[in-house]
Design an enzyme around this catalytic site. Structure first.
Site, PDB file in Angstrom:
ATOM      1  N   GLN A  85     -14.603   2.707   0.923  1.00 40.69           N
ATOM      2  CA  GLN A  85     -13.717   2.469  -0.287  1.00 40.69           C
ATOM      3  C   GLN A  85     -13.473   3.627  -1.023  1.00 40.69           C
ATOM      4  O   GLN A  85     -14.335   4.196  -1.452  1.00 40.69           O
ATOM      5  CB  GLN A  85     -14.671   1.298  -1.083  1.00 40.69           C
ATOM      6  CG  GLN A  85     -13.722   0.723  -2.216  1.00 40.69           C
ATOM      7  CD  GLN A  85     -14.334  -0.241  -2.998  1.00 40.69           C
ATOM      8  OE1 GLN A  85     -15.689  -0.663  -2.844  1.00 40.69           O
ATOM      9  NE2 GLN A  85     -13.824  -0.848  -4.020  1.00 40.69           N
ATOM     10  N   HIS A  89      -6.991  -5.764   2.226  1.00 44.58           N
ATOM     11  CA  HIS A  89      -5.907  -5.139   2.865  1.00 44.58           C
ATOM     12  C   HIS A  89      -5.321  -6.294   3.865  1.00 44.58           C
ATOM     13  O   HIS A  89      -6.155  -6.796   4.708  1.00 44.58           O
ATOM     14  CB  HIS A  89      -6.342  -3.843   3.837  1.00 44.58           C
ATOM     15  CG  HIS A  89      -6.718  -2.598   3.280  1.00 44.58           C
ATOM     16  ND1 HIS A  89      -6.076  -1.725   3.018  1.00 44.58           N
ATOM     17  CD2 HIS A  89      -8.026  -2.419   2.767  1.00 44.58           C
ATOM     18  CE1 HIS A  89      -6.789  -0.626   2.434  1.00 44.58           C
ATOM     19  NE2 HIS A  89      -7.912  -1.394   2.159  1.00 44.58           N
ATOM     20  N   HIS A 116      -9.897  -4.595  -3.124  1.00 43.01           N
ATOM     21  CA  HIS A 116      -8.903  -5.218  -2.594  1.00 43.01           C
ATOM     22  C   HIS A 116      -9.005  -5.665  -1.191  1.00 43.01           C
ATOM     23  O   HIS A 116      -9.798  -5.058  -0.428  1.00 43.01           O
ATOM     24  CB  HIS A 116      -7.679  -4.033  -2.782  1.00 43.01           C
ATOM     25  CG  HIS A 116      -8.557  -2.482  -2.324  1.00 43.01           C
ATOM     26  ND1 HIS A 116      -9.357  -1.808  -3.191  1.00 43.01           N
ATOM     27  CD2 HIS A 116      -8.299  -1.981  -1.351  1.00 43.01           C
ATOM     28  CE1 HIS A 116      -9.815  -0.877  -2.460  1.00 43.01           C
ATOM     29  NE2 HIS A 116      -8.948  -0.829  -1.244  1.00 43.01           N
ATOM     30  N   ASP A 175       0.564  -1.152  -0.134  1.00 38.42           N
ATOM     31  CA  ASP A 175      -0.126   0.327   0.052  1.00 38.42           C
ATOM     32  C   ASP A 175       0.910   1.175   0.027  1.00 38.42           C
ATOM     33  O   ASP A 175       1.956   1.325   0.839  1.00 38.42           O
ATOM     34  CB  ASP A 175      -0.922   0.117   1.298  1.00 38.42           C
ATOM     35  CG  ASP A 175      -1.758   1.092   1.226  1.00 38.42           C
ATOM     36  OD1 ASP A 175      -3.137   0.542   0.972  1.00 38.42           O
ATOM     37  OD2 ASP A 175      -1.690   2.235   1.108  1.00 38.42           O
ATOM     38  N   ILE A 176       0.479   2.209  -0.902  1.00 43.74           N
ATOM     39  CA  ILE A 176       1.345   3.273  -0.951  1.00 43.74           C
ATOM     40  C   ILE A 176       1.329   4.284   0.147  1.00 43.74           C
ATOM     41  O   ILE A 176       2.154   5.126   0.599  1.00 43.74           O
ATOM     42  CB  ILE A 176       0.940   4.236  -2.128  1.00 43.74           C
ATOM     43  CG1 ILE A 176       2.001   4.965  -2.903  1.00 43.74           C
ATOM     44  CG2 ILE A 176      -0.508   4.984  -2.092  1.00 43.74           C
ATOM     45  CD1 ILE A 176       1.827   5.762  -4.287  1.00 43.74           C
ATOM     46  N   ASN A 236     -12.783  -2.977   2.493  1.00 41.12           N
ATOM     47  CA  ASN A 236     -13.786  -1.645   2.482  1.00 41.12           C
ATOM     48  C   ASN A 236     -14.817  -2.165   1.224  1.00 41.12           C
ATOM     49  O   ASN A 236     -14.299  -1.773   0.076  1.00 41.12           O
ATOM     50  CB  ASN A 236     -13.119  -0.456   2.542  1.00 41.12           C
ATOM     51  CG  ASN A 236     -12.420  -0.306   3.721  1.00 41.12           C
ATOM     52  OD1 ASN A 236     -12.878  -0.717   4.778  1.00 41.12           O
ATOM     53  ND2 ASN A 236     -11.048   0.364   3.770  1.00 41.12           N
TER      54      ASN A 236
HETATM   55  P1  AMP Z   1      -9.790   1.567   0.379  1.00 39.23           P
HETATM   56  O1  AMP Z   1     -10.402   1.723  -0.969  1.00 39.23           O
HETATM   57  O2  AMP Z   1     -10.345   2.927   1.448  1.00 39.23           O
HETATM   58  O3  AMP Z   1     -10.110   0.277   0.937  1.00 39.23           O
HETATM   59  O4  AMP Z   1      -8.348   2.009   0.431  1.00 39.23           O
HETATM   60  C1  AMP Z   1      -7.577   1.996  -0.770  1.00 39.23           C
HETATM   61  C2  AMP Z   1      -5.880   1.844  -0.558  1.00 39.23           C
HETATM   62  O5  AMP Z   1      -5.398   1.769  -1.735  1.00 39.23           O
HETATM   63  C3  AMP Z   1      -5.612   2.845   0.228  1.00 39.23           C
HETATM   64  O6  AMP Z   1      -4.995   2.301   1.709  1.00 39.23           O
HETATM   65  C4  AMP Z   1      -4.624   3.638  -0.396  1.00 39.23           C
HETATM   66  O7  AMP Z   1      -3.275   4.211   0.308  1.00 39.23           O
HETATM   67  C5  AMP Z   1      -4.025   2.513  -1.534  1.00 39.23           C
HETATM   68  N1  AMP Z   1      -3.585   3.228  -2.692  1.00 39.23           N
HETATM   69  C6  AMP Z   1      -4.231   4.034  -3.611  1.00 39.23           C
HETATM   70  N2  AMP Z   1      -3.675   4.085  -4.479  1.00 39.23           N
HETATM   71  C7  AMP Z   1      -2.599   3.375  -4.621  1.00 39.23           C
HETATM   72  C8  AMP Z   1      -1.308   2.919  -5.366  1.00 39.23           C
HETATM   73  N3  AMP Z   1      -1.014   3.678  -6.664  1.00 39.23           N
HETATM   74  N4  AMP Z   1      -0.312   2.019  -4.934  1.00 39.23           N
HETATM   75  C9  AMP Z   1      -0.528   1.351  -3.798  1.00 39.23           C
HETATM   76  N5  AMP Z   1      -1.581   1.584  -2.814  1.00 39.23           N
HETATM   77  C10 AMP Z   1      -2.587   2.527  -3.422  1.00 39.23           C
END
Ligand code: AMP
Ligand code: ZN
Length: 147
Positions: free
Chosen positions: A94, A102, A100, A30-31, A87
């Site tokens: 989300q 986590h 995805h 995760d970034i 999420n």
């Molecule tokens: P969520 O949709 O809230 O479950 O989380 C989306 C996750 O994707 C977050 O933890 C972000 O930090 C992660 N994220 C978004 N863009 C990138 C990316 N380009 N590379 C890696 N992780 C990402």
């Protein structure tokens, strides 16, 4: 391209620190990690949320998340546990609309570090973190070979 950042990662058109990849899944750091080693597992085929995800693929996704949680205990991260979380949908916060999972490594007594990470979401050294997780996957594979 459909404008999905995770599809771009699958296609190799956006950067990612990949931990694992096969025909079905990709796992990458995760970034904005909550803890060091916070990894996302995604299906290669685009599904915006669980409503659109093939249930069998959901099983495969969790199966690899399970494997990663075990690898995080064994490798250089030396985790004591992990939070596995999806999420699902905007209502559930989300933000990237490609399913995805986590996998967030945890250590006993890390609650303050976890809380700080949850707020700051600062990246750690990506190469050493990825190597630590991969070493756990290797150890897990060795254990499986030994039985
Ligand atoms: P969520 O949709 O809230 O479950 O989380 C989306 C996750 O994707 C977050 O933890 C972000 O930090 C992660 N994220 C978004 N863009 C990138 C990316 N380009 N590379 C890696 N992780 C990402
Ligand atoms: Zn996508």
């Amino acid at each position: 391209m459909n404008g999905c950042i995770f599809c771009a990662i699958v296609a190799g058109e956006a950067p990612a620190t990949k931990i694992f990849e096969d025909d079905t899944l990709v796992a990458f750091l995760d970034i904005r990690p909550i803890t060091r080693g916070h990894t996302l597992v995604i299906p290669k085929s685009h599904a915006s949320d669980l409503d659109h995800l093939d249930p069998e693929l959901g099983g495969v996704l969790f199966g690899f998340g399970h494997r990663l949680a075990k690898a995080m205990r064994r490798g250089g991260l030396a985790a004591d546990g992990a939070n596995l979380l999806i999420n699902d949908g905007k209502a559930a916060f989300q933000t990237v609309h490609h399913v995805h999972l986590h996998v967030i490594p945890r250590h006993s007594g890390d609650i303050l570090r976890f809380a700080r990470g949850f707020v700051l979401r600062r990246p750690h050294d990506r190469d050493s973190t990825a190597a630590a997780i991969r070493s756990g996957l290797d150890r897990l594979a060795d254990e499986e070979k030994a039985v």
